[in-house]
Motif scaffolding. Structure first.
Motif, short mmCIF file in Angstrom:
data_model
loop_
_atom_site.label_atom_id
_atom_site.label_comp_id
_atom_site.label_asym_id
_atom_site.label_seq_id
_atom_site.Cartn_x
_atom_site.Cartn_y
_atom_site.Cartn_z
N ALA A 73 46.01 28.92 4.73
CA ALA A 73 47.24 29.42 5.35
C ALA A 73 46.92 30.32 6.53
CB ALA A 73 48.07 30.18 4.30
N ARG A 74 45.91 31.16 6.40
CA ARG A 74 45.52 32.04 7.50
C ARG A 74 45.13 31.22 8.73
NH1 ARG A 74 40.29 36.19 7.82
NH2 ARG A 74 40.68 36.86 9.98
N VAL A 75 44.34 30.19 8.51
CA VAL A 75 43.88 29.37 9.63
C VAL A 75 45.06 28.66 10.30
CG1 VAL A 75 42.42 27.43 10.31
CG2 VAL A 75 41.64 29.01 8.54
N ILE A 76 45.90 28.02 9.50
CA ILE A 76 47.02 27.26 10.04
C ILE A 76 47.92 28.16 10.89
CG2 ILE A 76 49.12 25.99 9.43
CD1 ILE A 76 47.54 25.02 6.91
N ALA A 77 48.18 29.37 10.41
CA ALA A 77 49.06 30.29 11.14
C ALA A 77 48.47 30.70 12.48
CB ALA A 77 49.33 31.53 10.29
N GLU A 78 47.14 30.60 12.62
CA GLU A 78 46.49 31.10 13.83
C GLU A 78 46.00 30.01 14.78
OE1 GLU A 78 43.39 33.83 12.80
OE2 GLU A 78 44.68 35.07 11.54
N ILE A 79 46.01 28.75 14.36
CA ILE A 79 45.53 27.68 15.24
C ILE A 79 46.32 27.68 16.55
CG2 ILE A 79 45.36 25.18 15.57
CD1 ILE A 79 44.86 24.90 12.58
N GLY A 80 45.60 27.69 17.65
CA GLY A 80 46.25 27.64 18.97
C GLY A 80 46.50 28.98 19.60
N THR A 81 46.32 30.06 18.85
CA THR A 81 46.48 31.39 19.45
C THR A 81 45.22 31.72 20.24
OG1 THR A 81 45.59 32.41 17.43
CG2 THR A 81 47.97 32.18 17.56
N PRO A 82 45.30 32.53 21.28
CA PRO A 82 46.46 33.34 21.69
C PRO A 82 47.37 32.67 22.71
CG PRO A 82 44.55 34.02 22.93
CD PRO A 82 44.08 32.92 22.02
N GLU A 83 47.01 31.48 23.23
CA GLU A 83 47.86 30.86 24.24
C GLU A 83 49.27 30.58 23.72
OE1 GLU A 83 44.77 29.99 23.63
OE2 GLU A 83 43.67 29.55 25.49
N ASN A 84 49.37 30.29 22.43
CA ASN A 84 50.67 30.02 21.83
C ASN A 84 50.75 30.77 20.51
OD1 ASN A 84 53.10 28.98 21.04
ND2 ASN A 84 52.35 26.91 20.63
N ALA A 85 51.69 31.71 20.41
CA ALA A 85 51.79 32.54 19.21
C ALA A 85 52.31 31.76 18.01
CB ALA A 85 52.71 33.73 19.49
N ASN A 86 53.00 30.65 18.26
CA ASN A 86 53.56 29.87 17.17
C ASN A 86 52.47 29.00 16.53
OD1 ASN A 86 55.46 28.75 15.44
ND2 ASN A 86 56.12 27.20 16.90
N ALA A 87 52.57 28.78 15.23
CA ALA A 87 51.66 27.86 14.54
C ALA A 87 51.91 26.44 15.03
CB ALA A 87 51.90 27.95 13.03
N PRO A 88 51.02 25.50 14.74
CA PRO A 88 51.25 24.12 15.16
C PRO A 88 52.60 23.59 14.68
CG PRO A 88 49.01 24.38 14.35
CD PRO A 88 49.73 25.65 14.04
#
Length: 365
Positions: A73-88
């Motif tokens: 869950a921690r990883v999924i919530a952070e994938i793509g940050t910091p360019e996009n604060a939203n999860a995938p």
């Protein structure tokens, strides 16, 4: 007059900059993550999951399972940050035992805010591991989904390539024998990302168990099936936007990807109706998603049709790709220092794969 011309040029430059700065873009992250053995603790009598039980070889307890869910869950919530604060908004998943483990995952506190939906089918894989798609209901509305079987046979492992067939006729499927290799289905999901139709194929191609060369034809068959699915979608709509993602158990330059699927590593080389693999460039830079004997490769890839490569960003277009390999996902000591921090008998880790992602951008108008 020279001063007037210079002043006019300066004002024109300032207006151009101001106009560029006033443009706003929407960014969506789409990703893929091999969860590495996301099993519950219950023995399923129909699959080979015995080692992932409290009394099995992995001593897989409720505490370990719950820790694994928190880690993912921690990883999924952070994938793509910091360019996009939203999860995938779209997340392809591999190595999940059943729908129930996904339901437990999306209930984790770090993921509840994203309101994920689940698309999952049980596959014929003997270990009981499947692929699935998680999607944020706020942004993506699925309209159809199906699991497409990959029918391959062990007896053809040593035979010439043309004898390894991908069968799609129900009559042929009924003629299966004990030589069939039971592997994961390919999951096809169609729907609307906001108001734009896209198609997603989620994959976990046959493994290299038994040796890379001995099993390469299996993955080439998987690549051909992928290409066949894409061709079918393009016949219905030549402008179809299709992305195929997954753990391909091959790198960007292997035949299954380069020849069977036909993926190109440079945008300029992608023909009409062709597909682009942004992870080939990352592989050429020495980056990887999985390590074996101190050698890195990118088995996890997201490959897109050329319709995502348009310079006009009035619709969702490809921006860039990445590998999510934050320090907390990396083993810091021991013989596997530097490798992805995976499960051990002692404790639940994250995964033996790093997740991958791409950004889709669209200009506000």
């Amino acid at each position: 007059m020279r001063h007037l011309i210079s002043l006019f040029s300066f004002l024109l430059f300032c207006c151009t900059i101001a106009n560029a700065q006033s443009k706003k873009y929407k960014i969506h992250t789409t990703a893929f993550y091999n969860f590495e053995n996301l099993y519950d603790t219950i023995d399923d009598s129909f699959t080979n999951d015995d080692e992932w039980t409290p009394n099995g070889a992995q001593h897989w307890t409720k505490e370990k399972y719950e820790q694994k869910l928190k880690n993912l869950a921690r990883v999924i919530a952070e994938i793509g940050t910091p360019e996009n604060a939203n999860a995938p908004v779209l997340l392809g998943c591999a190595e999940v035992e059943n729908r129930e483990v996904l339901e437990d995952l999306i209930k984790e506190p770090k993921l509840q805010q994203f309101d994920f939906g689940i698309i999952h089918f049980d596959s014929p894989d003997k270990r009981g591991i499947d692929v699935a798609l998680l999607y944020q209901k706020k942004y993506f509305r699925p309209t159809s989904f199906s699991n497409i079987p990959l029918i391959i046979y062990k007896k053809n492992m040593q035979k010439k390539e043309e004898e390894l067939e991908v069968l799609d006729d129900e009559v042929e499927i009924k003629k299966e024998n004990n030589n069939r290799v039971f592997t994961r289905d390919q999951l096809l999901v169609s729907g609307f990302l906001e108001n734009e139709e896209i198609h997603i194929i989620v994959n976990h191609w046959p493994s290299r168990s038994g040796g890379e060369k001995a099993t390469t034809l299996f993955r080439e068959a998987a690549g051909k099936l992928n290409r066949k699915i894409i061709d079918s979608l393009q016949q219905i709509n030549p402008a179809a936007k299709v992305m195929t993602m997954g753990d391909l158990n091959d790198g960007p330059i292997n035949n299954s990807v380069k020849i069977a699927l036909g993926a190109k590593g440079k945008k300029a080389e992608v023909p009409e109706f062709g597909v682009f693999n942004p992870f080939e460039e990352l592989a050429n830079k020495g980056m990887g998603t999985i390590a074996f004997r101190d050698s890195w490769n990118i088995f996890d890839q997201i490959i897109i049709t050329e319709t995502f490569l348009k310079s006009d960003v009035s619709t969702f277009s490809f921006w860039k790709a990445g590998i999510f390999n934050k320090p907390y996902l990396v083993q810091t000591s021991g013989p596997y220092k530097g490798y992805p921090l995976r499960n051990t008998v002692a404790e639940a880790g994250f995964s033996d794969h790093f997740p991958v992602y791409i950004y889709l951008v669209k200009e506000f108008r």
